[in-house]
Scaffold this active site. Structure first.
Site, PDB file in Angstrom:
ATOM      1  N   GLY A  38     -14.943  31.302  28.432  1.00  0.00           N
ATOM      2  CA  GLY A  38     -14.336  30.469  29.463  1.00  0.00           C
ATOM      3  C   GLY A  38     -13.080  29.883  28.860  1.00  0.00           C
ATOM      4  O   GLY A  38     -12.315  30.588  28.208  1.00  0.00           O
ATOM      5  N   GLU A  39     -12.913  28.608  28.981  1.00  0.00           N
ATOM      6  CA  GLU A  39     -11.746  27.943  28.407  1.00  0.00           C
ATOM      7  C   GLU A  39     -12.281  26.828  27.520  1.00  0.00           C
ATOM      8  O   GLU A  39     -12.877  25.864  28.008  1.00  0.00           O
ATOM      9  CB  GLU A  39     -10.863  27.414  29.538  1.00  0.00           C
ATOM     10  CG  GLU A  39      -9.379  27.468  29.230  1.00  0.00           C
ATOM     11  CD  GLU A  39      -8.965  26.350  28.302  1.00  0.00           C
ATOM     12  OE1 GLU A  39      -8.138  26.595  27.395  1.00  0.00           O
ATOM     13  OE2 GLU A  39      -9.464  25.228  28.459  1.00  0.00           O
ATOM     14  N   SER A  40     -12.062  26.964  26.218  1.00  0.00           N
ATOM     15  CA  SER A  40     -12.768  26.080  25.288  1.00  0.00           C
ATOM     16  C   SER A  40     -12.368  24.610  25.426  1.00  0.00           C
ATOM     17  O   SER A  40     -13.205  23.722  25.233  1.00  0.00           O
ATOM     18  CB  SER A  40     -12.577  26.563  23.851  1.00  0.00           C
ATOM     19  OG  SER A  40     -11.199  26.657  23.540  1.00  0.00           O
TER      20      SER A  40
ATOM     21  N   CYS B   9     -16.701  34.297  22.512  1.00  0.00           N
ATOM     22  CA  CYS B   9     -15.325  33.933  22.850  1.00  0.00           C
ATOM     23  C   CYS B   9     -15.112  32.416  22.848  1.00  0.00           C
ATOM     24  O   CYS B   9     -15.155  31.803  21.785  1.00  0.00           O
ATOM     25  CB  CYS B   9     -14.958  34.593  24.168  1.00  0.00           C
ATOM     26  SG  CYS B   9     -13.223  34.958  24.306  1.00  0.00           S
TER      27      CYS B   9
ATOM     28  N   ARG C 278      -7.284  30.363  18.152  1.00  0.00           N
ATOM     29  CA  ARG C 278      -7.385  30.680  19.585  1.00  0.00           C
ATOM     30  C   ARG C 278      -6.302  31.691  19.970  1.00  0.00           C
ATOM     31  O   ARG C 278      -5.248  31.727  19.375  1.00  0.00           O
ATOM     32  CB  ARG C 278      -7.199  29.413  20.430  1.00  0.00           C
ATOM     33  CG  ARG C 278      -8.319  28.423  20.255  1.00  0.00           C
ATOM     34  CD  ARG C 278      -8.072  27.210  21.106  1.00  0.00           C
ATOM     35  NE  ARG C 278      -8.131  27.527  22.544  1.00  0.00           N
ATOM     36  CZ  ARG C 278      -7.766  26.673  23.491  1.00  0.00           C
ATOM     37  NH1 ARG C 278      -7.299  25.495  23.178  1.00  0.00           N
ATOM     38  NH2 ARG C 278      -7.863  27.027  24.752  1.00  0.00           N
TER      39      ARG C 278
ATOM     40  N   ARG D 190      -8.349  37.470  26.158  1.00  0.00           N
ATOM     41  CA  ARG D 190      -7.633  36.339  25.522  1.00  0.00           C
ATOM     42  C   ARG D 190      -8.461  35.776  24.367  1.00  0.00           C
ATOM     43  O   ARG D 190      -8.731  34.584  24.270  1.00  0.00           O
ATOM     44  CB  ARG D 190      -7.331  35.232  26.535  1.00  0.00           C
ATOM     45  CG  ARG D 190      -6.349  35.655  27.616  1.00  0.00           C
ATOM     46  CD  ARG D 190      -5.919  34.466  28.472  1.00  0.00           C
ATOM     47  NE  ARG D 190      -7.033  33.613  28.882  1.00  0.00           N
ATOM     48  CZ  ARG D 190      -7.907  33.905  29.828  1.00  0.00           C
ATOM     49  NH1 ARG D 190      -7.819  35.048  30.469  1.00  0.00           N
ATOM     50  NH2 ARG D 190      -8.857  33.080  30.144  1.00  0.00           N
TER      51      ARG D 190
ATOM     52  N   HIS E  75     -16.910  40.102  24.348  1.00  0.00           N
ATOM     53  CA  HIS E  75     -17.865  39.754  25.410  1.00  0.00           C
ATOM     54  C   HIS E  75     -18.891  40.863  25.646  1.00  0.00           C
ATOM     55  O   HIS E  75     -18.683  41.691  26.536  1.00  0.00           O
ATOM     56  CB  HIS E  75     -17.117  39.575  26.736  1.00  0.00           C
ATOM     57  CG  HIS E  75     -16.261  38.361  26.808  1.00  0.00           C
ATOM     58  ND1 HIS E  75     -16.682  37.183  27.359  1.00  0.00           N
ATOM     59  CD2 HIS E  75     -14.995  38.156  26.399  1.00  0.00           C
ATOM     60  CE1 HIS E  75     -15.717  36.284  27.299  1.00  0.00           C
ATOM     61  NE2 HIS E  75     -14.678  36.852  26.715  1.00  0.00           N
TER      62      HIS E  75
ATOM     63  N   GLU F  92     -21.548  40.689  27.260  1.00  0.00           N
ATOM     64  CA  GLU F  92     -22.114  40.545  28.615  1.00  0.00           C
ATOM     65  C   GLU F  92     -21.258  41.236  29.673  1.00  0.00           C
ATOM     66  O   GLU F  92     -21.678  41.385  30.812  1.00  0.00           O
ATOM     67  CB  GLU F  92     -22.309  39.047  28.949  1.00  0.00           C
ATOM     68  CG  GLU F  92     -21.069  38.283  29.387  1.00  0.00           C
ATOM     69  CD  GLU F  92     -20.103  37.943  28.248  1.00  0.00           C
ATOM     70  OE1 GLU F  92     -20.334  38.369  27.104  1.00  0.00           O
ATOM     71  OE2 GLU F  92     -19.092  37.265  28.527  1.00  0.00           O
TER      72      GLU F  92
HETATM   73  N1  GLN Z   1      -8.672  31.820  25.456  1.00  0.00           N
HETATM   74  C1  GLN Z   1      -9.883  31.058  25.654  1.00  0.00           C
HETATM   75  C2  GLN Z   1      -9.860  29.785  24.793  1.00  0.00           C
HETATM   76  O1  GLN Z   1      -9.083  29.690  23.865  1.00  0.00           O
HETATM   77  C3  GLN Z   1     -11.108  31.887  25.335  1.00  0.00           C
HETATM   78  C4  GLN Z   1     -11.135  33.087  26.224  1.00  0.00           C
HETATM   79  C5  GLN Z   1     -12.496  33.557  26.625  1.00  0.00           C
HETATM   80  O2  GLN Z   1     -13.513  32.872  26.429  1.00  0.00           O
HETATM   81  N2  GLN Z   1     -12.542  34.701  27.257  1.00  0.00           N
HETATM   82  O3  GLN Z   1     -10.594  28.890  25.075  1.00  0.00           O
END
Ligand code: GLN
Length: 194
Positions: free
Chosen positions: A53-55, A85, A111, A141, A176, A178
């Site tokens: 997700g987005e950390s 991720c 990241r 990403r 990932h 999953e």
């Molecule tokens: N780019 C996201 C981050 O730095 C991680 C990307 C992902 O979980 N697919 O949080």
């Protein structure tokens, strides 16, 4: 008569990110799943997945929902955890240029290590620890582990970057699993349960 072992319950942190994909994979394997949204949910699980997700967002929500502290304590007490991720970033003790979130694993993370132009790709590689057959590795990403220290062990390097690591009850991949049809890595994670 032998007592039948009940299937474990695997929690999936469900504040943000790829929850459904982990759920369907775990169901395919035949374990119970629970979406973790409250600290109480941590009492009902045998292991937990921290999804992608987005950390930064995930880190904020962990605090807002009062999950960060009890989750950290559970992991330090041996709760099996699999971070993919952004989940990997949440576990790291060191994040380049940022403060750590849970800060439990002996890894230093960068990241968006693969840049912005080519920020998603698929590779096929063997990771001996998981399987002798090549796995499909989906990077979105993705972060990379710059180095491991202390008790963390490198499981796989790809083009000079660490993409999978383990430290006792903690497993992380910058890709990932999953998002593929292959359950290998999830099965490996379940083998980390007692
Ligand atoms: N780019 C996201 C981050 O730095 C991680 C990307 C992902 O979980 N697919 O949080």
């Amino acid at each position: 008569m032998e007592k039948k072992k009940t299937a474990p319950t695997v929690g999936i942190l469900a504040l943000q990110g790829s929850v459904i994909e982990h759920e369907s994979m775990l169901r395919k394997i035949g374990v119970n799943t629970l979406r973790v949204l409250k600290p109480e949910h941590l009492e009902q699980i045998d292991g937990i997945i921290l999804p992608g997700g987005e950390s930064t967002t995930l880190g904020k929500l962990l605090k807002l929902f009062s999950i960060a502290e009890p989750l950290k304590a559970k992991i330090e007490n041996g709760l099996p955890v699999f971070g993919t991720c952004a989940g990997l970033i949440l576990l790291a003790k060191e994040i380049e240029g940022e403060e750590p979130h849970l800060g439990v694993m002996d890894i230093r993370v960068r990241r968006n290590a693969y840049g912005r132009q080519i920020d998603s790709f698929i590779a096929h590689e063997v990771i001996e620890e998981f399987s002798p057959l090549p796995l499909e590795l989906v990077f979105v990403r993705a972060p990379a582990i710059e180095k491991t220290f202390g008790k963390a062990k490198v499981l796989k390097e790809l083009n000079g970057r660490i993409i999978a690591a383990r430290q006792e009850n903690m497993l992380v991949t910058s890709f990932h699993p999953e998002l593929t049809d292959d359950e290998t890595v999830h099965r490996y994670f379940l083998n980390m349960f007692e």
